[in-house]
Design a protein around this motif. Structure first.
Motif, PDB file in Angstrom:
ATOM      1  N   GLU A  21      -8.095  75.543  11.496  1.00 12.07           N
ATOM      2  CA  GLU A  21      -9.130  76.489  11.902  1.00 12.07           C
ATOM      3  C   GLU A  21      -8.507  77.838  12.270  1.00 12.07           C
ATOM      4  N   SER A  22      -9.296  78.876  12.159  1.00  3.13           N
ATOM      5  CA  SER A  22      -8.805  80.236  12.366  1.00  3.13           C
ATOM      6  C   SER A  22      -9.158  80.739  13.759  1.00  3.13           C
ATOM      7  N   ASN A  81     -14.810  85.679  11.045  1.00  2.00           N
ATOM      8  CA  ASN A  81     -15.132  86.608   9.962  1.00  2.00           C
ATOM      9  C   ASN A  81     -16.027  87.706  10.518  1.00  2.00           C
ATOM     10  N   ARG A  82     -15.767  88.904  10.066  1.00  2.00           N
ATOM     11  CA  ARG A  82     -16.512  90.057  10.551  1.00  2.00           C
ATOM     12  C   ARG A  82     -17.611  90.408   9.545  1.00  2.00           C
ATOM     13  N   ALA A 111     -22.202  90.107  15.061  1.00  2.00           N
ATOM     14  CA  ALA A 111     -21.421  90.751  14.009  1.00  2.00           C
ATOM     15  C   ALA A 111     -20.261  89.879  13.551  1.00  2.00           C
ATOM     16  N   PHE A 112     -20.135  88.662  14.133  1.00  2.00           N
ATOM     17  CA  PHE A 112     -19.011  87.789  13.805  1.00  2.00           C
ATOM     18  C   PHE A 112     -19.508  86.374  13.539  1.00  2.00           C
ATOM     19  N   GLU A 113     -18.774  85.647  12.718  1.00  2.00           N
ATOM     20  CA  GLU A 113     -19.114  84.266  12.372  1.00  2.00           C
ATOM     21  C   GLU A 113     -17.835  83.436  12.343  1.00  2.00           C
ATOM     22  N   ARG A 114     -17.905  82.233  12.865  1.00  2.00           N
ATOM     23  CA  ARG A 114     -16.757  81.328  12.808  1.00  2.00           C
ATOM     24  C   ARG A 114     -16.350  81.057  11.375  1.00  2.00           C
ATOM     25  N   VAL A 115     -15.063  80.918  11.157  1.00  2.00           N
ATOM     26  CA  VAL A 115     -14.592  80.447   9.856  1.00  2.00           C
ATOM     27  C   VAL A 115     -14.991  78.979   9.747  1.00  2.00           C
ATOM     28  N   VAL A 117      -8.097  82.482   6.689  1.00  2.32           N
ATOM     29  CA  VAL A 117      -7.926  83.308   7.877  1.00  2.32           C
ATOM     30  C   VAL A 117      -9.134  84.222   8.009  1.00  2.32           C
ATOM     31  N   GLY A 118      -9.726  84.300   9.199  1.00  2.00           N
ATOM     32  CA  GLY A 118     -10.866  85.183   9.396  1.00  2.00           C
ATOM     33  C   GLY A 118     -10.518  86.628   9.065  1.00  2.00           C
TER      34      GLY A 118
END
Length: 257
Positions: A117-118, A122-123, A149-153, A178-179
């Protein structure tokens, strides 16, 4: 800019505009930088970004003014005795500092790096939170940055891992990458501080001197916010739970001999 002391007045003003970029501000600064904390030790460019200590604007001001009252001064130069002792010879001093906020890296909570996991998400958007439309103080009453504005990898499967359900990305991002959210992409709150001082020296025979001094630190009682919670997917994500000291007033009396 600097003005040398003339007629009891002195000041110094400094302003710096700058930017610092690196791929590590320390060997392991705990912010995802440095060889030890790098996303990939073979590709340090993934950590290239603004330095942890980068501040775009820095302004400082210092001044001292001898009040023109009393013996040998512009006003009431003929004062003597107790009146001179009380009203004459006072000095006013002040220091002011104003800085842009230092950069920070948005991170993901409950990450299992051993499972691929990262630590960075992700932006999806910029991440700056507009204060318009929200009552109260940004960072205290609502998040300092835009959590959406962000989401889990994503990870593989839909099992519950560390309390986080692994779902597919709503934006098509694949797992075990990688995010794409970079290092130090957003700013902490800036800082502003004003200190003022009023003092008077009583001189006696020889080197003896008595000083009376009144100080006010953070004189306007400005709220100076601390660092924020940078985990975007935690309960306190984007919130600030501490602040620097409020106004502090101090009176002191010192005798030198």
């Amino acid at each position: 800019m600097r003005r040398r002391s003339r007629r009891g007045f002195f000041y110094r003003v400094n302003y710096t505009f700058g930017k610092s970029i690196d791929d590590a501000s320390a060997a392991n600064d705990g912010g995802g930088a440095g060889v030890v904390g790098a996303l990939d030790t073979q590709h340090l460019r993934l950590d290239r970004g603004r330095s942890n200590f980068d501040q775009r604007h820095a302004f400082t001001f210092a001044a001292r003014y001898e009040l023109p009252l009393g013996k040998g001064r512009r006003f009431f130069a003929g004062m003597r005795g107790p009146v001179q002792a009380i009203l004459g010879g006072w000095q006013f001093a002040s220091t002011l500092t104003s800085y842009s906020g230092q950069a920070f890296t948005v991170r993901t909570a409950f990450v299992d790096v051993n499972a691929g996991e990262s630590v960075r998400p992700n932006r999806i958007a910029h991440g700056y939170m507009e204060p318009d439309g929200y009552p109260g103080l940004k960072g205290v009453d609502f998040p300092w940055f835009d959590l959406s504005a962000f989401e889990r990898v994503p990870c593989i499967g839909t099992e519950n891992r560390n309390g986080i359900e692994c779902l597919q990305s709503a934006y098509g991002f694949e797992p075990f990458h990688v995010g794409n959210s970079g290092r130090n992409i957003l700013d902490n709150p800036g800082r502003f501080n004003l200190n003022v001082s009023l003092q008077k020296n009583f001189r006696f025979e020889g080197r003896r001197r008595l000083q009376v001094r009144l100080d006010a630190f953070n004189a306007p009682n400005t709220t100076r916010l601390g660092r924020l919670q940078r985990l975007f997917d935690s309960l306190q994500g984007g919130f600030i739970i501490n602040a620097l000291a409020p106004r502090i007033m101090q009176a002191s009396l010192s005798y030198n001999f």
